[in-house]
Design a protein around this motif. Sequence first.
Motif, PDB file in Angstrom:
ATOM      1  N   GLN A  30     -60.079-108.423 -26.651  1.00 34.31           N
ATOM      2  CA  GLN A  30     -60.969-109.290 -26.298  1.00 34.31           C
ATOM      3  C   GLN A  30     -60.230-109.966 -24.418  1.00 34.31           C
ATOM      4  OE1 GLN A  30     -64.548-109.430 -26.178  1.00 34.31           O
ATOM      5  NE2 GLN A  30     -63.841-107.544 -27.384  1.00 34.31           N
ATOM      6  N   PRO A  31     -58.682-110.198 -24.674  1.00 33.04           N
ATOM      7  CA  PRO A  31     -58.222-110.672 -24.262  1.00 33.04           C
ATOM      8  C   PRO A  31     -58.219-109.414 -22.701  1.00 33.04           C
ATOM      9  CG  PRO A  31     -57.150-111.678 -25.733  1.00 33.04           C
ATOM     10  CD  PRO A  31     -58.354-110.437 -26.091  1.00 33.04           C
ATOM     11  N   LEU A  32     -57.705-108.669 -22.993  1.00 35.50           N
ATOM     12  CA  LEU A  32     -57.742-107.601 -22.188  1.00 35.50           C
ATOM     13  C   LEU A  32     -58.583-107.254 -21.243  1.00 35.50           C
ATOM     14  CD1 LEU A  32     -56.226-104.591 -20.392  1.00 35.50           C
ATOM     15  CD2 LEU A  32     -56.298-103.848 -22.234  1.00 35.50           C
ATOM     16  N   ILE A  33     -59.898-107.088 -21.879  1.00 34.13           N
ATOM     17  CA  ILE A  33     -61.172-106.496 -21.367  1.00 34.13           C
ATOM     18  C   ILE A  33     -61.531-108.083 -20.220  1.00 34.13           C
ATOM     19  CG2 ILE A  33     -63.823-106.361 -21.905  1.00 34.13           C
ATOM     20  CD1 ILE A  33     -63.254-105.144 -24.488  1.00 34.13           C
ATOM     21  N   ARG A  34     -61.423-108.895 -20.538  1.00 29.71           N
ATOM     22  CA  ARG A  34     -61.492-110.425 -19.584  1.00 29.71           C
ATOM     23  C   ARG A  34     -60.689-110.452 -18.762  1.00 29.71           C
ATOM     24  NH1 ARG A  34     -65.101-115.246 -20.913  1.00 29.71           N
ATOM     25  NH2 ARG A  34     -64.120-116.657 -19.784  1.00 29.71           N
ATOM     26  N   ARG A  35     -59.560-109.712 -19.030  1.00 31.03           N
ATOM     27  CA  ARG A  35     -58.467-109.631 -17.724  1.00 31.03           C
ATOM     28  C   ARG A  35     -58.586-108.876 -16.729  1.00 31.03           C
ATOM     29  NH1 ARG A  35     -58.620-114.500 -20.064  1.00 31.03           N
ATOM     30  NH2 ARG A  35     -56.327-115.212 -20.027  1.00 31.03           N
ATOM     31  N   MET A  36     -59.241-107.858 -16.596  1.00 28.41           N
ATOM     32  CA  MET A  36     -59.924-106.740 -16.149  1.00 28.41           C
ATOM     33  C   MET A  36     -60.735-107.504 -15.566  1.00 28.41           C
ATOM     34  SD  MET A  36     -59.505-102.518 -18.359  1.00 28.41           S
ATOM     35  CE  MET A  36     -61.065-103.415 -19.385  1.00 28.41           C
ATOM     36  N   LEU A  37     -61.931-107.681 -15.815  1.00 28.86           N
ATOM     37  CA  LEU A  37     -63.256-108.526 -15.245  1.00 28.86           C
ATOM     38  C   LEU A  37     -62.262-109.355 -14.375  1.00 28.86           C
ATOM     39  CD1 LEU A  37     -66.063-108.541 -17.595  1.00 28.86           C
ATOM     40  CD2 LEU A  37     -65.528-107.209 -16.257  1.00 28.86           C
ATOM     41  N   ALA A  39     -59.744-109.715 -12.626  1.00 26.51           N
ATOM     42  CA  ALA A  39     -59.063-109.082 -11.771  1.00 26.51           C
ATOM     43  C   ALA A  39     -60.245-108.638 -10.629  1.00 26.51           C
ATOM     44  CB  ALA A  39     -58.043-108.116 -11.864  1.00 26.51           C
ATOM     45  N   LEU A  40     -61.144-108.003 -11.221  1.00 22.34           N
ATOM     46  CA  LEU A  40     -62.190-107.074 -10.768  1.00 22.34           C
ATOM     47  C   LEU A  40     -62.605-107.946  -8.833  1.00 22.34           C
ATOM     48  CD1 LEU A  40     -62.710-103.857 -10.597  1.00 22.34           C
ATOM     49  CD2 LEU A  40     -65.220-104.867 -12.344  1.00 22.34           C
ATOM     50  N   LEU A  41     -62.762-109.297 -10.625  1.00 21.22           N
ATOM     51  CA  LEU A  41     -63.731-110.779  -9.061  1.00 21.22           C
ATOM     52  C   LEU A  41     -62.611-111.408  -8.338  1.00 21.22           C
ATOM     53  CD1 LEU A  41     -65.610-112.012 -12.411  1.00 21.22           C
ATOM     54  CD2 LEU A  41     -66.753-110.631 -10.190  1.00 21.22           C
ATOM     55  N   ALA A  42     -61.588-110.779  -8.792  1.00 22.32           N
ATOM     56  CA  ALA A  42     -60.468-112.094  -7.603  1.00 22.32           C
ATOM     57  C   ALA A  42     -59.837-111.027  -7.023  1.00 22.32           C
ATOM     58  CB  ALA A  42     -59.421-112.310  -8.607  1.00 22.32           C
ATOM     59  N   GLY A  43     -60.488-109.501  -6.708  1.00 21.84           N
ATOM     60  CA  GLY A  43     -60.124-108.650  -5.520  1.00 21.84           C
ATOM     61  C   GLY A  43     -58.402-108.485  -6.139  1.00 21.84           C
ATOM     62  N   GLY A  44     -57.443-108.329  -7.237  1.00 25.65           N
ATOM     63  CA  GLY A  44     -56.154-107.769  -7.333  1.00 25.65           C
ATOM     64  C   GLY A  44     -56.048-107.353  -7.937  1.00 25.65           C
ATOM     65  N   HIS A  45     -54.729-106.902  -8.236  1.00 26.67           N
ATOM     66  CA  HIS A  45     -54.394-105.619  -9.130  1.00 26.67           C
ATOM     67  C   HIS A  45     -53.535-106.210 -10.748  1.00 26.67           C
ATOM     68  CE1 HIS A  45     -55.604-103.229  -5.417  1.00 26.67           C
ATOM     69  NE2 HIS A  45     -54.081-104.773  -5.111  1.00 26.67           N
ATOM     70  N   LEU A  46     -53.785-105.285 -12.097  1.00 22.06           N
ATOM     71  CA  LEU A  46     -53.515-105.602 -13.458  1.00 22.06           C
ATOM     72  C   LEU A  46     -52.825-104.344 -14.128  1.00 22.06           C
ATOM     73  CD1 LEU A  46     -54.285-107.562 -15.118  1.00 22.06           C
ATOM     74  CD2 LEU A  46     -55.978-105.857 -16.225  1.00 22.06           C
ATOM     75  N   LEU A  47     -51.871-105.621 -14.430  1.00 25.55           N
ATOM     76  CA  LEU A  47     -50.535-104.891 -15.110  1.00 25.55           C
ATOM     77  C   LEU A  47     -50.735-104.835 -16.063  1.00 25.55           C
ATOM     78  CD1 LEU A  47     -47.721-103.140 -14.466  1.00 25.55           C
ATOM     79  CD2 LEU A  47     -46.024-104.852 -14.407  1.00 25.55           C
TER      80      LEU A  47
END
Length: 325
Positions: A30-37, A39-47
């Motif tokens: 759940q933390p990973l899925i939440r961070r993906m969203l 990043a999507l909303l903030a317009g940034g990239h995720l490692l």
Amino acid sequence: MTFSAEDATAASEPFRRLVEEVGKTVVGQQPLIRRMLTALLAGGHLLIEGVPGLAKTTAVACLARAISTDFQRLQFTPDLLPADLTGTQVYRPQDQQFVVQKGPIFSNLILADEINRAPAKVQSALLEAMQERQVTIGSETFPLAEPFLVMATQNPVEQEGTYPLPEAQLDRFLMKVVVDYPTRDEELQILRRMSKTKAEILVNAVTSPAEILQARNHVDQIHVSEAIEEYIVDLVMATRKPVAYGLPLEELISYGASPRATINLTLCAKANAFLEGRAFVTPADVQTIAMDVLRHRVIITYEAEAEEKTPEMIVQTILDGVRVP
């Protein structure tokens, strides 16, 4: 027009459904899925970092399917070339001229799988695309379609055949998320759901790129008070001058976070508030997201490594030590 809590709740509802859709295939995380969203909303990239087999790639693929967007998976290998990502100029004998053949980077959602298994020159080829949202091939520059998001997975650097990412590229990532093993109950659920010769990905499209761009406009309207702004700046400044905040970390930090961290921490806190259905940022939003925004931007010294300190330990000390408004 003021962006109210009711507006935030209504606008963020599709993204809560998106979490449910991805959860149909990805167990836990759940933390990973939440961070993906986020990043999507903030317009940034995720490692995303974690050992193989933790559904990192599956989670990103499910997200792309739930958004109904263009998706490219790039498998990074030691023999990959920059042109394999960005494209190249191809000579056409019939026209007697060079034409641009665009690479797979020209997509909305990019999965850079095992990014640290490719050499630095290939990793650096992503820099312009990630920061400038454009790609230069020969003498021509091409803009990338929005939304454009790179979600890169990497294996821990201690594993065979990995190359550490350059600091300049690490700083381009909005957040770095560390994925851990699932719990016993989650592992049991994974066994029951995925132990088939052909496991299905049961994800339906619940939103679109246009809705994501509209949601980003809503995120921009989330209110950040002066006290929260000062708190964010204090957290970032404490990574550079910890003594000024009464923190004995001077000998452990080689380089602190850049101003990009201040911007990204604010954007992520606003996105987190939006996902919670609030029209304003609280200190809890900042604290929830701070570790993932700062952990890859705090470069520790040899002394810190000798004392077996990690960037996460230092960031946690800062979060505990800086006064909360």
